[in-house]
Write a protein that holds these residues in place. Structure first.
Motif, PDB file in Angstrom:
ATOM      1  N   LYS A   1      45.818  72.229  14.215  1.00  0.00           N
ATOM      2  CA  LYS A   1      46.338  72.353  15.582  1.00  0.00           C
ATOM      3  C   LYS A   1      47.673  73.100  15.583  1.00  0.00           C
ATOM      4  O   LYS A   1      47.925  73.937  16.455  1.00  0.00           O
ATOM      5  N   ILE A   2      48.532  72.802  14.620  1.00  0.00           N
ATOM      6  CA  ILE A   2      49.834  73.488  14.537  1.00  0.00           C
ATOM      7  C   ILE A   2      49.617  74.981  14.291  1.00  0.00           C
ATOM      8  O   ILE A   2      50.257  75.826  14.932  1.00  0.00           O
ATOM      9  N   VAL A   3      48.705  75.303  13.377  1.00  0.00           N
ATOM     10  CA  VAL A   3      48.407  76.714  13.092  1.00  0.00           C
ATOM     11  C   VAL A   3      47.853  77.393  14.343  1.00  0.00           C
ATOM     12  O   VAL A   3      48.239  78.513  14.678  1.00  0.00           O
ATOM     13  N   GLN A   4      46.977  76.707  15.068  1.00  0.00           N
ATOM     14  CA  GLN A   4      46.412  77.263  16.293  1.00  0.00           C
ATOM     15  C   GLN A   4      47.519  77.537  17.315  1.00  0.00           C
ATOM     16  O   GLN A   4      47.549  78.611  17.935  1.00  0.00           O
ATOM     17  N   LEU A   5      48.423  76.587  17.500  1.00  0.00           N
ATOM     18  CA  LEU A   5      49.529  76.791  18.443  1.00  0.00           C
ATOM     19  C   LEU A   5      50.418  77.955  18.006  1.00  0.00           C
ATOM     20  O   LEU A   5      50.889  78.741  18.837  1.00  0.00           O
ATOM     21  N   TYR A   6      50.664  78.065  16.713  1.00  0.00           N
ATOM     22  CA  TYR A   6      51.480  79.163  16.204  1.00  0.00           C
ATOM     23  C   TYR A   6      50.804  80.507  16.500  1.00  0.00           C
ATOM     24  O   TYR A   6      51.455  81.447  16.959  1.00  0.00           O
ATOM     25  N   ASP A   7      49.487  80.568  16.247  1.00  0.00           N
ATOM     26  CA  ASP A   7      48.756  81.808  16.519  1.00  0.00           C
ATOM     27  C   ASP A   7      48.787  82.159  18.001  1.00  0.00           C
ATOM     28  O   ASP A   7      48.945  83.337  18.376  1.00  0.00           O
ATOM     29  N   GLU A   8      48.665  81.140  18.863  1.00  0.00           N
ATOM     30  CA  GLU A   8      48.730  81.395  20.305  1.00  0.00           C
ATOM     31  C   GLU A   8      50.112  81.909  20.700  1.00  0.00           C
ATOM     32  O   GLU A   8      50.240  82.793  21.551  1.00  0.00           O
ATOM     33  N   LYS A   9      51.160  81.361  20.066  1.00  0.00           N
ATOM     34  CA  LYS A   9      52.525  81.812  20.361  1.00  0.00           C
ATOM     35  C   LYS A   9      52.715  83.267  19.943  1.00  0.00           C
ATOM     36  O   LYS A   9      53.273  84.078  20.695  1.00  0.00           O
ATOM     37  N   ILE A  10      52.221  83.630  18.783  1.00  0.00           N
ATOM     38  CA  ILE A  10      52.331  85.015  18.310  1.00  0.00           C
ATOM     39  C   ILE A  10      51.577  85.956  19.252  1.00  0.00           C
ATOM     40  O   ILE A  10      52.084  87.031  19.614  1.00  0.00           O
ATOM     41  N   ALA A  11      50.383  85.552  19.664  1.00  0.00           N
ATOM     42  CA  ALA A  11      49.590  86.385  20.581  1.00  0.00           C
ATOM     43  C   ALA A  11      50.342  86.574  21.900  1.00  0.00           C
ATOM     44  O   ALA A  11      50.354  87.674  22.472  1.00  0.00           O
ATOM     45  N   LEU A  12      50.983  85.517  22.390  1.00  0.00           N
ATOM     46  CA  LEU A  12      51.759  85.609  23.625  1.00  0.00           C
ATOM     47  C   LEU A  12      52.919  86.587  23.466  1.00  0.00           C
ATOM     48  O   LEU A  12      53.154  87.432  24.342  1.00  0.00           O
ATOM     49  N   TYR A  13      53.654  86.495  22.347  1.00  0.00           N
ATOM     50  CA  TYR A  13      54.757  87.433  22.092  1.00  0.00           C
ATOM     51  C   TYR A  13      54.257  88.874  22.039  1.00  0.00           C
ATOM     52  O   TYR A  13      54.888  89.783  22.580  1.00  0.00           O
ATOM     53  N   GLU A  14      53.113  89.072  21.390  1.00  0.00           N
ATOM     54  CA  GLU A  14      52.567  90.429  21.292  1.00  0.00           C
ATOM     55  C   GLU A  14      52.189  90.971  22.668  1.00  0.00           C
ATOM     56  O   GLU A  14      52.456  92.140  22.975  1.00  0.00           O
ATOM     57  N   ARG A  15      51.588  90.122  23.517  1.00  0.00           N
ATOM     58  CA  ARG A  15      51.258  90.552  24.888  1.00  0.00           C
ATOM     59  C   ARG A  15      52.525  90.880  25.664  1.00  0.00           C
ATOM     60  O   ARG A  15      52.590  91.878  26.400  1.00  0.00           O
ATOM     61  N   MET A  16      53.546  90.068  25.492  1.00  0.00           N
ATOM     62  CA  MET A  16      54.809  90.312  26.208  1.00  0.00           C
ATOM     63  C   MET A  16      55.441  91.628  25.742  1.00  0.00           C
ATOM     64  O   MET A  16      55.949  92.408  26.567  1.00  0.00           O
ATOM     65  N   LEU A  17      55.411  91.876  24.441  1.00  0.00           N
ATOM     66  CA  LEU A  17      55.968  93.140  23.923  1.00  0.00           C
ATOM     67  C   LEU A  17      55.187  94.341  24.453  1.00  0.00           C
ATOM     68  O   LEU A  17      55.777  95.366  24.821  1.00  0.00           O
ATOM     69  N   LYS A  18      53.863  94.219  24.488  1.00  0.00           N
ATOM     70  CA  LYS A  18      53.025  95.308  24.996  1.00  0.00           C
ATOM     71  C   LYS A  18      53.340  95.581  26.465  1.00  0.00           C
ATOM     72  O   LYS A  18      53.486  96.738  26.883  1.00  0.00           O
ATOM     73  N   GLU A  19      53.468  94.488  27.261  1.00  0.00           N
ATOM     74  CA  GLU A  19      53.802  94.644  28.684  1.00  0.00           C
ATOM     75  C   GLU A  19      55.183  95.276  28.838  1.00  0.00           C
ATOM     76  O   GLU A  19      55.405  96.113  29.723  1.00  0.00           O
ATOM     77  N   LYS A  20      56.114  94.893  27.961  1.00  0.00           N
ATOM     78  CA  LYS A  20      57.463  95.463  28.026  1.00  0.00           C
ATOM     79  C   LYS A  20      57.408  96.956  27.738  1.00  0.00           C
ATOM     80  O   LYS A  20      58.061  97.759  28.431  1.00  0.00           O
ATOM     81  N   GLU A  21      56.651  97.344  26.725  1.00  0.00           N
ATOM     82  CA  GLU A  21      56.531  98.771  26.386  1.00  0.00           C
ATOM     83  C   GLU A  21      55.897  99.538  27.537  1.00  0.00           C
ATOM     84  O   GLU A  21      56.339 100.647  27.867  1.00  0.00           O
ATOM     85  N   GLU A  22      54.859  98.948  28.170  1.00  0.00           N
ATOM     86  CA  GLU A  22      54.216  99.618  29.306  1.00  0.00           C
ATOM     87  C   GLU A  22      55.197  99.764  30.465  1.00  0.00           C
ATOM     88  O   GLU A  22      55.247 100.811  31.132  1.00  0.00           O
ATOM     89  N   MET A  23      55.989  98.738  30.712  1.00  0.00           N
ATOM     90  CA  MET A  23      56.964  98.785  31.792  1.00  0.00           C
ATOM     91  C   MET A  23      58.032  99.842  31.507  1.00  0.00           C
ATOM     92  O   MET A  23      58.435 100.602  32.395  1.00  0.00           O
ATOM     93  N   MET A  24      58.475  99.910  30.261  1.00  0.00           N
ATOM     94  CA  MET A  24      59.487 100.910  29.890  1.00  0.00           C
ATOM     95  C   MET A  24      58.917 102.324  30.069  1.00  0.00           C
ATOM     96  O   MET A  24      59.618 103.225  30.532  1.00  0.00           O
TER      97      MET A  24
END
Length: 136
Positions: free
Chosen positions: A104-127
């Motif tokens: 469960k901890i590994v799953q939550l960590y993976d979900e957190k990383i995926a969220l950060y990656e989506r946020m970075l992608k959205e930031k790059e698109e916005m820029m």
């Protein structure tokens, strides 16, 4: 050997459970009562029926409770019949875990990383959109 029920102790137990002082009980019983008389009353093995009825009315507890309550019997009944496997505590006490907590901890960590990656992608698109707007 049958154990005798101590009615005075029962009066004291119920009075204390209700958080009522001896003075307050004496006041409710009438003018001829005081704290010292209540103290003496609580030491009696047997209390007169009419007095028990008065106390019962004041404390709003049935007379039978003072006459029949035996603390040792109650403790024996509770200790011999209590089980934590009832439905109210079933979820709190679960010795058979159905999942691996590390997974469960590994799953939550993976979900957190995926969220950060989506946020970075959205930031790059916005820029990129801002740069486009500025270049116009």
């Amino acid at each position: 050997m049958e154990q005798k029920i101590h009615q005075g102790k029962n009066v004291k137990r119920f009075r204390e459970m209700l958080n009522i002082k001896q003075e307050a009980l004496a006041f409710d019983l009438g003018n001829d009562w005081n704290q010292k008389k209540i103290s003496v009353l609580e030491q009696k093995d047997v209390i007169e029926e009419n007095l028990l009825k008065q106390i019962s009315a004041v404390l709003k507890i049935p007379v039978e409770a003072f006459q029949n309550f035996d603390e040792e019997q109650a403790i024996n009944i509770i200790s011999n019949t209590f089980t934590s496997n009832d439905t109210s505590t079933l979820n709190a006490v679960n010795p058979h875990c159905t999942f691996n907590p590390i997974d469960k901890i590994v799953q939550l960590y993976d979900e957190k990383i995926a969220l950060y990656e989506r946020m970075l992608k959205e930031k790059e698109e916005m820029m990129a959109r801002f740069e486009k707007l500025l270049n116009k």
